[in-house]
Write a protein that holds these residues in place. Structure first.
Motif, PDB file in Angstrom:
ATOM      1  N   ASN A  57      12.861  -4.468   5.423  1.00  0.00           N
ATOM      2  CA  ASN A  57      12.098  -4.824   6.634  1.00  0.00           C
ATOM      3  C   ASN A  57      11.226  -3.795   6.604  1.00  0.00           C
ATOM      4  O   ASN A  57      11.199  -3.032   7.933  1.00  0.00           O
ATOM      5  N   PRO A  58      10.212  -3.357   5.948  1.00  0.00           N
ATOM      6  CA  PRO A  58       9.613  -2.119   6.176  1.00  0.00           C
ATOM      7  C   PRO A  58       8.588  -2.612   7.083  1.00  0.00           C
ATOM      8  O   PRO A  58       8.170  -3.876   7.378  1.00  0.00           O
ATOM      9  N   ILE A  59       7.895  -1.861   7.968  1.00  0.00           N
ATOM     10  CA  ILE A  59       6.873  -1.982   8.980  1.00  0.00           C
ATOM     11  C   ILE A  59       5.795  -1.278   8.643  1.00  0.00           C
ATOM     12  O   ILE A  59       5.650   0.130   8.206  1.00  0.00           O
ATOM     13  N   TYR A  60       4.511  -1.610   9.058  1.00  0.00           N
ATOM     14  CA  TYR A  60       3.335  -0.917   8.952  1.00  0.00           C
ATOM     15  C   TYR A  60       2.222  -1.148  10.130  1.00  0.00           C
ATOM     16  O   TYR A  60       2.226  -2.087  10.867  1.00  0.00           O
ATOM     17  N   ALA A  61       1.608  -0.028  10.502  1.00  0.00           N
ATOM     18  CA  ALA A  61       0.578   0.092  11.308  1.00  0.00           C
ATOM     19  C   ALA A  61      -0.665  -0.942  10.895  1.00  0.00           C
ATOM     20  O   ALA A  61      -0.777  -1.105   9.646  1.00  0.00           O
TER      21      ALA A  61
END
Length: 125
Positions: A57-61
């Motif tokens: 579950n990586p998150i990115y701007a």
């Protein structure tokens, strides 16, 4: 003592790529979610990506989504940030930071209790 050390920054032309690394060492290094932040001169520090303890579950701007990829080598306690299609607006000092939560909780600076010294990324037009 828990420590984060960034590497991989440099000068690259617009459209180019770089891969940053954040090496974690010390007690319980494997128990931290790790985020990348960046700060350009005269601007606030901006959280751009985060990865959980397990690498899920990586998150990115929005500013880097589709161009940057975060990954984690668990045995090496190292988190990477692959940066593609770089733009001059990506020029900044890049920092990694650690948070004791298993999953990423967002990019509130105050929740990250350990920071690296940073690595400079400069993108020429």
């Amino acid at each position: 003592q828990f420590q984060l050390v960034e590497s991989g920054g440099g000068l690259v032309q617009s459209g180019g790529s770089l891969r940053l690394a954040c090496a974690a060492s010390g007690r319980s290094a494997e128990h931290y979610s790790i985020a990348w932040f960046r700060q350009a001169p005269g601007k606030e520090r901006e959280g751009i990506s985060c990865i959980s303890v397990s690498g899920e579950n990586p998150i990115y701007a929005d500013s880097v989504k589709g161009r940057f990829t975060i990954s984690r080598d668990i045995p090496k306690n190292t988190v990477y940030l692959q940066m593609n299609t770089l733009k001059p607006d990506d020029t900044a000092m890049y920092y990694c930071a650690a948070d004791l939560h298993y999953f990423c909780q967002g990019f509130s600076i105050s929740q990250y209790n350990s920071w690296g010294q940073g690595t400079q990324v400069t993108v020429s037009s």
